[in-house]
Write an enzyme that holds these catalytic residues in place. Structure first.
Site, mmCIF file in Angstrom:
data_model
loop_
_atom_site.group_PDB
_atom_site.id
_atom_site.type_symbol
_atom_site.label_atom_id
_atom_site.label_comp_id
_atom_site.label_asym_id
_atom_site.label_seq_id
_atom_site.Cartn_x
_atom_site.Cartn_y
_atom_site.Cartn_z
ATOM 1 C CG ASP A 159 -38.005 75.123 14.217
ATOM 2 O OD1 ASP A 159 -38.063 74.289 13.316
ATOM 3 O OD2 ASP A 159 -37.986 74.813 15.424
ATOM 4 C CG HIS A 187 -39.040 71.459 17.058
ATOM 5 N ND1 HIS A 187 -38.415 72.144 16.056
ATOM 6 C CD2 HIS A 187 -38.708 70.159 16.883
ATOM 7 C CE1 HIS A 187 -37.725 71.297 15.310
ATOM 8 N NE2 HIS A 187 -37.886 70.082 15.794
HETATM 9 P P1 NAI Z 1 -30.210 59.534 16.489
HETATM 10 O O1 NAI Z 1 -31.196 58.423 16.472
HETATM 11 O O2 NAI Z 1 -29.080 59.534 15.525
HETATM 12 O O3 NAI Z 1 -29.584 59.646 17.954
HETATM 13 C C1 NAI Z 1 -30.328 59.509 19.122
HETATM 14 C C2 NAI Z 1 -29.443 58.834 20.148
HETATM 15 O O4 NAI Z 1 -30.149 58.801 21.386
HETATM 16 C C3 NAI Z 1 -29.093 57.381 19.796
HETATM 17 O O5 NAI Z 1 -27.683 57.199 19.870
HETATM 18 C C4 NAI Z 1 -29.824 56.579 20.867
HETATM 19 O O6 NAI Z 1 -29.129 55.392 21.231
HETATM 20 C C5 NAI Z 1 -29.836 57.592 22.005
HETATM 21 N N1 NAI Z 1 -30.827 57.298 23.047
HETATM 22 C C6 NAI Z 1 -32.031 56.694 22.938
HETATM 23 N N2 NAI Z 1 -32.615 56.584 24.142
HETATM 24 C C7 NAI Z 1 -31.771 57.139 25.030
HETATM 25 C C8 NAI Z 1 -31.803 57.303 26.422
HETATM 26 N N3 NAI Z 1 -32.828 56.880 27.151
HETATM 27 N N4 NAI Z 1 -30.752 57.930 27.018
HETATM 28 C C9 NAI Z 1 -29.705 58.347 26.304
HETATM 29 N N5 NAI Z 1 -29.604 58.209 24.973
HETATM 30 C C10 NAI Z 1 -30.626 57.603 24.349
HETATM 31 O O7 NAI Z 1 -31.083 60.870 16.348
HETATM 32 P P2 NAI Z 1 -30.592 62.340 16.007
HETATM 33 O O8 NAI Z 1 -30.699 62.574 14.554
HETATM 34 O O9 NAI Z 1 -29.306 62.602 16.695
HETATM 35 O O10 NAI Z 1 -31.767 63.185 16.680
HETATM 36 C C11 NAI Z 1 -31.955 63.155 18.074
HETATM 37 C C12 NAI Z 1 -33.283 63.767 18.453
HETATM 38 O O11 NAI Z 1 -33.320 65.153 18.131
HETATM 39 C C13 NAI Z 1 -34.492 63.157 17.753
HETATM 40 O O12 NAI Z 1 -35.531 63.036 18.711
HETATM 41 C C14 NAI Z 1 -34.857 64.197 16.722
HETATM 42 O O13 NAI Z 1 -36.223 64.115 16.378
HETATM 43 C C15 NAI Z 1 -34.543 65.456 17.463
HETATM 44 N N6 NAI Z 1 -34.329 66.657 16.642
HETATM 45 C C16 NAI Z 1 -34.780 67.855 17.160
HETATM 46 C C17 NAI Z 1 -34.556 69.035 16.483
HETATM 47 C C18 NAI Z 1 -35.022 70.330 17.065
HETATM 48 O O14 NAI Z 1 -34.875 71.359 16.386
HETATM 49 N N7 NAI Z 1 -35.589 70.391 18.256
HETATM 50 C C19 NAI Z 1 -33.877 69.043 15.191
HETATM 51 C C20 NAI Z 1 -33.408 67.751 14.753
HETATM 52 C C21 NAI Z 1 -33.642 66.612 15.466
#
Ligand code: NAI
Length: 331
Positions: A159, A187
């Site tokens: 952000d 966030h």
């Molecule tokens: P994604 O869905 O592509 O990847 C998430 C991964 O986490 C998947 O491979 C899933 O199998 C795995 N996962 C689920 N439960 C798990 C567990 N208990 N232990 C280990 N791995 C587990 O999602 P993406 O796009 O990579 O985003 C990940 C997270 O980051 C989301 O929660 C998203 O909202 C968040 N995010 C946060 C941002 C920030 O600025 N703080 C910015 C963009 C995304």
């Protein structure tokens, strides 16, 4: 030669995971002279995809990458890690209530907190990326009492970087000429991007952003909502959430934390509130921080006007609500 640093990435088979592991292996996070060992965790349904990422890391022949651990066992993943980037979590799916998503993530972060507490290296630094990032970080803190609270943070640097990007676009200057924006709070869309202390380097020296932009109307409305809603705009365009910018911001966050912020500039990090600026203790809240020798400290003494005060309190209020929702999921 330096000893390798062990970096855990959870959710490593996901989108952000795929973007961040090559950055870490190339030295973007810890510098071009720091060898690393990557620990990658994901869950059983993603095990095959995770193995594919492991194969690609081998094929990329990164000089700094001294080893890869790819596992679905959280205890093994956390063993001796120096840095933990928590990207894994349960995403909100259509038709799901906020409480249901919170409940899933609370149990994930509770379990991972215990594994980190038991197995991580002493003084392990933790960055929570997965949403709800502030509250996941708070849960992680509550369930790993032996990890110093200063070591548990969440990502609002994306952000922060988005705010820098919007100002630089408006002024048609390079993004590196803009500094000291602040993201306050959660966030989420209640975050408050604040430019009241931001400056821009011009041919006649450093000037306040407010003075150079000279459009309070834009700064007080469209600028703020653009930053708050940028995540949604990316999803709309890409049909997927921001991954490369999130991965890059996570590297920025850890790099500045470990190696220090440049003199005269600060960054935004979600950290455990010490009550600064009247923000209640017991929340993970995004503040302006400087970092030195591996420790962050909140920038103190900034003047807060009424407009900012209301926005800072509104995002704190949302975090208090998230915290009680999370607590109710524990019972
Ligand atoms: P994604 O869905 O592509 O990847 C998430 C991964 O986490 C998947 O491979 C899933 O199998 C795995 N996962 C689920 N439960 C798990 C567990 N208990 N232990 C280990 N791995 C587990 O999602 P993406 O796009 O990579 O985003 C990940 C997270 O980051 C989301 O929660 C998203 O909202 C968040 N995010 C946060 C941002 C920030 O600025 N703080 C910015 C963009 C995304």
């Amino acid at each position: 030669a330096k000893n390798p640093v062990r970096v855990l990435v959870t959710g490593a088979a996901g989108q952000i995971g795929y973007a961040i592991v090559p950055m870490i292996a190339r030295g973007v996070m810890l510098g071009p002279h720091q060898p690393v060992i990557l620990h990658m965790l994901d869950i059983e349904p993603a095990a095959e995809a995770l193995n594919g990422v492991r194969m690609e890391l081998i094929d990329a022949a990164f000089p700094l990458l001294k080893g890869v651990v790819a596992t679905t066992d959280v205890e093994e993943a956390c063993k001796d890690v120096n840095i933990a980037v928590m990207v894994g979590g349960f995403p909100r799916k259509e038709g799901m209530e906020r409480k249901d998503v919170m409940s899933k993530n609370v149990s994930i972060y509770k379990a991972q907190a215990s594994a980190l507490e038991k197995h991580a290296a002493p003084n392990c630094k933790v960055l929570v990326v997965a949403n709800p990032a502030n509250t996941n970080a708070l849960i992680l803190k509550e369930f790993s009492p032996s990890i110093p609270e200063k070591n548990i943070t969440c990502l609002t640097r994306l952000d922060h970087n988005r705010a820098l990007g919007q100002i630089s676009g408006r002024l048609n200057v390079h993004v590196s000429d803009v500094k000291n924006v602040i993201i306050w709070g959660n966030h989420s869309s209640t975050q408050y991007p604040d430019v009241n202390h931001a400056t821009v380097t011009t041919s006649s020296g450093e000037k306040p952003v407010r003075e150079v932009v000279a459009d309070d109307q834009w700064l007080n409305s469209e600028f703020i909502t653009t930053v708050q809603q940028r995540g949604a705009a990316i999803i709309k365009a890409r049909k997927l959430s921001s991954a490369l910018s999130a991965a890059s911001a996570a590297c920025d966050h850890i790099r500045d934390w470990v190696l220090g912020t440049p003199k005269g500039s600060w960054v935004s990090m979600g950290v455990y509130s010490d009550g600064s600026y009247g923000i209640p203790e017991g929340l993970i809240y995004s503040f302006p921080v400087t970092c030195e020798k591996g420790e962050w400290s909140i920038v103190k003494g900034l003047k807060i006007d009424e407009f900012s005060r209301a926005k800072m309190d509104a995002t704190a209020k949302e975090l208090i609500e998230e915290k009680s929702l999370a607590k109710s999921c524990l019972n």
